[in-house]
Each structure stands twice: as C-alpha cells, then as structure tokens.
Scaffold this active site. Structure first.
Site, PDB file in Angstrom:
ATOM      1  N   TYR A  29      -1.276   3.526 -37.082  1.00 18.62           N
ATOM      2  CA  TYR A  29      -2.548   2.615 -37.161  1.00 18.62           C
ATOM      3  C   TYR A  29      -2.825   2.208 -38.359  1.00 18.62           C
ATOM      4  O   TYR A  29      -2.194   2.433 -39.485  1.00 18.62           O
ATOM      5  CB  TYR A  29      -3.696   3.395 -36.510  1.00 18.62           C
ATOM      6  CG  TYR A  29      -3.664   3.357 -35.006  1.00 18.62           C
ATOM      7  CD1 TYR A  29      -3.441   2.304 -34.107  1.00 18.62           C
ATOM      8  CD2 TYR A  29      -3.304   4.663 -34.410  1.00 18.62           C
ATOM      9  CE1 TYR A  29      -3.233   2.350 -32.922  1.00 18.62           C
ATOM     10  CE2 TYR A  29      -2.954   4.752 -33.020  1.00 18.62           C
ATOM     11  CZ  TYR A  29      -3.113   3.696 -32.279  1.00 18.62           C
ATOM     12  OH  TYR A  29      -2.656   3.721 -30.922  1.00 18.62           O
TER      13      TYR A  29
ATOM     14  N   ARG B 135      -2.884  16.887 -24.348  1.00 18.16           N
ATOM     15  CA  ARG B 135      -2.430  17.048 -22.764  1.00 18.16           C
ATOM     16  C   ARG B 135      -2.949  18.078 -21.864  1.00 18.16           C
ATOM     17  O   ARG B 135      -3.269  17.871 -20.774  1.00 18.16           O
ATOM     18  CB  ARG B 135      -0.825  16.808 -22.759  1.00 18.16           C
ATOM     19  CG  ARG B 135      -0.573  15.253 -22.971  1.00 18.16           C
ATOM     20  CD  ARG B 135       0.826  14.794 -23.117  1.00 18.16           C
ATOM     21  NE  ARG B 135       1.546  15.762 -24.531  1.00 18.16           N
ATOM     22  CZ  ARG B 135       2.729  15.709 -24.894  1.00 18.16           C
ATOM     23  NH1 ARG B 135       3.529  15.303 -24.142  1.00 18.16           N
ATOM     24  NH2 ARG B 135       3.122  16.181 -25.800  1.00 18.16           N
TER      25      ARG B 135
ATOM     26  N   CYS C 299       0.141  22.126 -18.465  1.00 15.60           N
ATOM     27  CA  CYS C 299       0.813  20.839 -18.884  1.00 15.60           C
ATOM     28  C   CYS C 299       1.943  21.151 -19.066  1.00 15.60           C
ATOM     29  O   CYS C 299       2.631  21.432 -19.751  1.00 15.60           O
ATOM     30  CB  CYS C 299       0.160  20.111 -20.131  1.00 15.60           C
ATOM     31  SG  CYS C 299       1.019  18.845 -20.851  1.00 15.60           S
TER      32      CYS C 299
HETATM   33  C1  LIG Z   1      -3.837   9.868 -23.154  1.00 17.44           C
HETATM   34  C2  LIG Z   1      -3.568  10.326 -24.574  1.00 17.44           C
HETATM   35  C3  LIG Z   1      -4.338   9.397 -25.571  1.00 17.44           C
HETATM   36  C4  LIG Z   1      -4.401   9.965 -26.819  1.00 17.44           C
HETATM   37  N1  LIG Z   1      -5.373   9.243 -27.788  1.00 17.44           N
HETATM   38  C5  LIG Z   1      -5.212   9.653 -29.041  1.00 17.44           C
HETATM   39  C6  LIG Z   1      -6.343   9.084 -29.976  1.00 17.44           C
HETATM   40  O1  LIG Z   1      -7.285   8.418 -29.530  1.00 17.44           O
HETATM   41  N2  LIG Z   1      -6.132   9.547 -31.177  1.00 17.44           N
HETATM   42  C7  LIG Z   1      -5.298  10.336 -31.696  1.00 17.44           C
HETATM   43  O2  LIG Z   1      -4.953  10.430 -33.001  1.00 17.44           O
HETATM   44  N3  LIG Z   1      -4.191  10.646 -30.723  1.00 17.44           N
HETATM   45  C8  LIG Z   1      -4.424  10.505 -29.487  1.00 17.44           C
HETATM   46  N4  LIG Z   1      -3.517  11.142 -28.623  1.00 17.44           N
HETATM   47  C9  LIG Z   1      -2.436  11.967 -29.308  1.00 17.44           C
HETATM   48  C10 LIG Z   1      -2.786  13.474 -29.366  1.00 17.44           C
HETATM   49  O3  LIG Z   1      -3.945  13.580 -29.932  1.00 17.44           O
HETATM   50  C11 LIG Z   1      -2.020  14.526 -29.862  1.00 17.44           C
HETATM   51  O4  LIG Z   1      -1.628  14.189 -31.066  1.00 17.44           O
HETATM   52  C12 LIG Z   1      -0.463  14.294 -28.908  1.00 17.44           C
HETATM   53  O5  LIG Z   1      -0.725  14.112 -27.444  1.00 17.44           O
HETATM   54  C13 LIG Z   1       0.356  15.651 -28.838  1.00 17.44           C
HETATM   55  O6  LIG Z   1      -0.438  16.784 -28.751  1.00 17.44           O
HETATM   56  P1  LIG Z   1      -0.260  17.489 -27.071  1.00 17.44           P
HETATM   57  O7  LIG Z   1       1.121  17.642 -27.314  1.00 17.44           O
HETATM   58  O8  LIG Z   1      -1.346  18.616 -27.200  1.00 17.44           O
HETATM   59  O9  LIG Z   1      -0.464  16.373 -26.244  1.00 17.44           O
HETATM   60  C14 LIG Z   1      -3.423  10.632 -27.378  1.00 17.44           C
HETATM   61  C15 LIG Z   1      -2.595  11.408 -26.403  1.00 17.44           C
HETATM   62  C16 LIG Z   1      -2.567  11.123 -25.130  1.00 17.44           C
HETATM   63  C17 LIG Z   1      -1.732  11.924 -24.181  1.00 17.44           C
END
Ligand SMILES: Cc1cc2nc3c(=O)[nH]c(=O)nc-3n(C[C@H](O)[C@H](O)[C@H](O)COP(=O)(O)O)c2cc1C
Length: 379
Positions: free
Chosen positions: A171, A321, A348
């Site tokens: 971004y 997630r 998850c």
């Molecule tokens: C549905 C969804 C929406 C997300 N929205 C954001 C967001 O608004 N801002 C952000 O920095 N990361 C966003 N992410 C990324 C997560 O914060 C995180 O960095 C990424 O999913 C890896 O972590 P995890 O393995 O625990 O899911 C989003 C991820 C998912 C799955």
C-alpha cells in the site's frame, strides 16, 4: 509458566498477554466505512475470547485512499462516534485496541473514488484498467501525511490505545519504501533514506502533534519477496533512518510480501511452515534489541508461539486467520495449554478460502462458520 499468557509492557502500553489479532479487514462496515452492529458484536466476541491486543482492519485516512466500499474509515470527525463504540466494547474485557491507518495508494479503487489513484510514481505495468495511478505532487504528499496525523488525533479521541501505520503489503507507505514502485528523483525517492522520508514524516509529525505518550506502531515488510522490491537490508535501514530522525516507532510488527501468496501463505500445516518471517525477524531482533517486535505470518501452534516469544524474544505473536476460524481460541488455548493444531475443530488450515469473499463479510469457509453468526451466538 507459559510465556504467552504473561503480561508485557510494549512501550507505553501494558498488554495482558502476548497474543495479538493482526489487522484483518472484516468487511463488517457499511458502504461509507462506518462501524456496524455486526462489527461491534464481532469485536466483543474477540475481546471476550481472551486476546490481549486487537489491531483493527485497515482504516482509510483519506477518501481517495480507499480500496473498496467495505474499508473502515477515519477520514472525518463523523467517524469518531462509531469508532468509540468499538473501543468501549473492547476495553470492557481489559483488551487493548489499536487502529491500523492506511492509504491504499495505487491500489485505491478508481471506480469508487472517481479518479486515478494517487501513487508514489505514475503508472506501473502491473496496474491496468480504466484508472491508472498518477504520481503525487509534493503538496499532495504533504496532504496525505497530514491526513495520517489528523486521523491519529481522531483515533485518540475515539479511545484507541494507539495507531499502527500500515507500511507493509504494497500500500502507499510500502510503495514509497520499495524501489520497485518508487521511481521518484526528488527528496521522496532514490536511496533508502529518501524512500523512508514519507513514513518518517508521518511518525514524526504524529508524535509532535500527539506527544510521546500516544503509541505509534508500524506494520512493515521485512522483504517484499518480489524482483526489485524491498530487501531485508533495506528494511533494517528504514528503521535505522527512523531512529536517526527521532521517529522511532513504539513497536514494529514484522510482515512481508506484496502479493497474497507471499503475505498470506497457504497450507501452513506443519511446524516447519509456521512463523514464516521468523528468520528475518531474528535479524531485526539482533539489530534492534530494545524495540518491541511483533511477529505475524503463519503462527499456529502453541509450541511455536512459545518459541517465538521465549527463545526468539519477540514481544508479541500476531495472527489473523486463526481468529477468523475461531475468535475464542486464546481462552481455549489457555484452558488446555495444548497445541492449537491438536485442537482440531478450531485450527486454521490456511486454505485461504476466507480471502475469496469479494463483497461479503469475511468468514471461515473451511468451518462454514460466519463470524456474524459466531458473534450472534456468543454475545
Ligand atoms: C481476510 C484478511 C484480511 C486482512 N486484512 C488486513 C488488513 O486490513 N491489514 C493488514 O495489515 N493485513 C491484513 N491481512 C493480513 C494479516 O494481518 C496477516 O498479516 C496475514 O494473514 C498472515 O497472518 P496469518 O497467517 O496469521 O493469517 C488480512 C488477512 C486476511 C486473511
């Protein structure tokens, strides 16, 4: 004694445990970006579920920086009341809440904002379609910096415990940092110091306005994982430049990647695949032993969480997630203190079906358990 359920001081903030819900755009705001009852119910569920800190989904500091209809907004005072609802609910459970401030830059939706998205540099081969990005002028850059600062003021008024500047995932701030997207030849482009100037000014001016007591966190990429993008040595030098310019963030969440498959990796189904930015985070820890660090990316099992905060000395572990799958998992984990993975129904499986929901609220499709439904049954 488990490390992850011990409190920790992160700069000015005391958090009750080491678990953080990483920013997740839930798509539970209305078409103007206003907090809805469903979002309030979901945050209540999350806070009741035992997580220590919640970072909101990315929140628009400028109407021109929106990626879609369902991005939360903080670009006018009119949003403060709705946001207060969120902070009030979360604080009832001794949980901290940080708002993630963002401008999507070249990923802003031209059709929604009615013009070509503002970007660090003009059109890029990867961005096609009716609304190619346009290069920001010097005064537009200063306007966006001001938008971040004023949004941080609103965040404090709404009761947030701090802000997190979104400097990751491609971004606008990340676009400035990356040599792949930043082609400028003025003071905002070129070497890593010039590319970091935008982030530095946002932090510095926010701190000047709000004082040293208000937490300013960043989420940053350790690497972009793309040809010509930000490298690990670059990202280490970004922090060095921030420190030298008295714009040190109060905490750094370490992420990585500019594409879905690098940021949000699929099939994290074994301990070796977990915590996929840990090697880079260890370099951050060695270089900056005193800055609070938060690791995100594929953290799943109790054993890895303990390793990351114990042996690897990260301050918090952040997840997205797993909270979509089960917002209640910290309490279950605390009760059993067993690996999340062995707790099969709440684990998850990183199938990423939650990402495929274009206009609907985000939900876990592996469990077919809509978060709105979870909220309703648990509130
Ligand atoms: C549905 C969804 C929406 C997300 N929205 C954001 C967001 O608004 N801002 C952000 O920095 N990361 C966003 N992410 C990324 C997560 O914060 C995180 O960095 C990424 O999913 C890896 O972590 P995890 O393995 O625990 O899911 C989003 C991820 C998912 C799955």
């Amino acid at each position: 004694m488990s490390d992850i359920f011990t409190p920790k001081r992160i700069g000015q903030l005391e958090v009750k445990n080491r678990l953080m819900r990483s920013a997740t755009a839930e798509r539970l705001v209305d078409k103007d970006g206003v907090v809805t009852d469903d979002l309030l119910a979901y945050y209540k569920t999350l806070a009741k579920g035992g997580v220590g800190t919640i970072v909101t989904g990315y929140t628009a500091v400028d109407p021109q920086g929106r990626s879609g209809w369902q991005m939360m907004a903080i670009y006018s005072d009119n949003y403060i009341k709705g946001l207060q609802g969120l902070t009030n609910i979360v604080h009832q459970y001794d949980t901290k809440i940080i708002v993630q401030l963002n401008h999507c830059g070249r990923y802003s939706a031209g059709a929604l904002i009615g013009t070509n998205p503002l970007a660090v540099s003009a059109s890029h081969e990867e961005i096609k379609g009716e609304f190619p990005p346009r290069e920001a002028t010097e005064s537009q850059i200063k306007d966006v910096i001001r938008a971040f600062v004023v949004s941080a003021e609103r965040a404090r008024e709404a009761g947030f415990d701090g802000v997190q500047i979104h400097a990751a995932h491609g971004y606008l701030v990340s676009q400035f940092l990356s040599p792949r997207t930043n082609k400028r030849t003025d003071q905002w482009g070129g070497g890593i110091e010039n590319r970091s100037r935008f982030l530095m000014e946002i932090i510095k001016q926010t701190r000047q306005k709000l004082g040293a007591d208000f937490p300013i966190w960043i989420k940053t990429n350790c690497e972009d994982f793309i040809d010509g993008g930000l490298t690990l040595s670059d990202s280490i030098n970004v922090i060095k430049y921030l420190i030298e310019n008295k714009a040190e963030p109060d905490a750094i969440e370490i992420s990585g990647g500019v594409t879905f498959d690098t940021v949000i990796r699929k099939d994290v189904l074994s301990p070796e695949k977990e915590a996929y930015f840990l090697p880079q985070a260890e370099t951050f820890r060695r270089t900056y032993p005193n800055i609070p660090l938060i690791l995100v990316g594929g953290i799943r099992s109790y054993e890895i969480m303990e390793k990351v905060v114990g042996e690897k000395k990260m301050d918090l572990v952040a997840m997205s997630r797993p909270f979509i799958r089960d917002p209640n998992f910290p309490l279950s984990l605390q009760k059993t203190c067993r690996g999340v993975r062995t707790d099969a129904p709440t684990t998850c499986i990183s199938c990423n079906l939650c990402l495929g929901m274009k206009k609907e609220p985000v939900r876990c499709r592996a469990s077919e358990n809509p978060i709105t439904k979870i909220s309703a049954t648990r509130s």
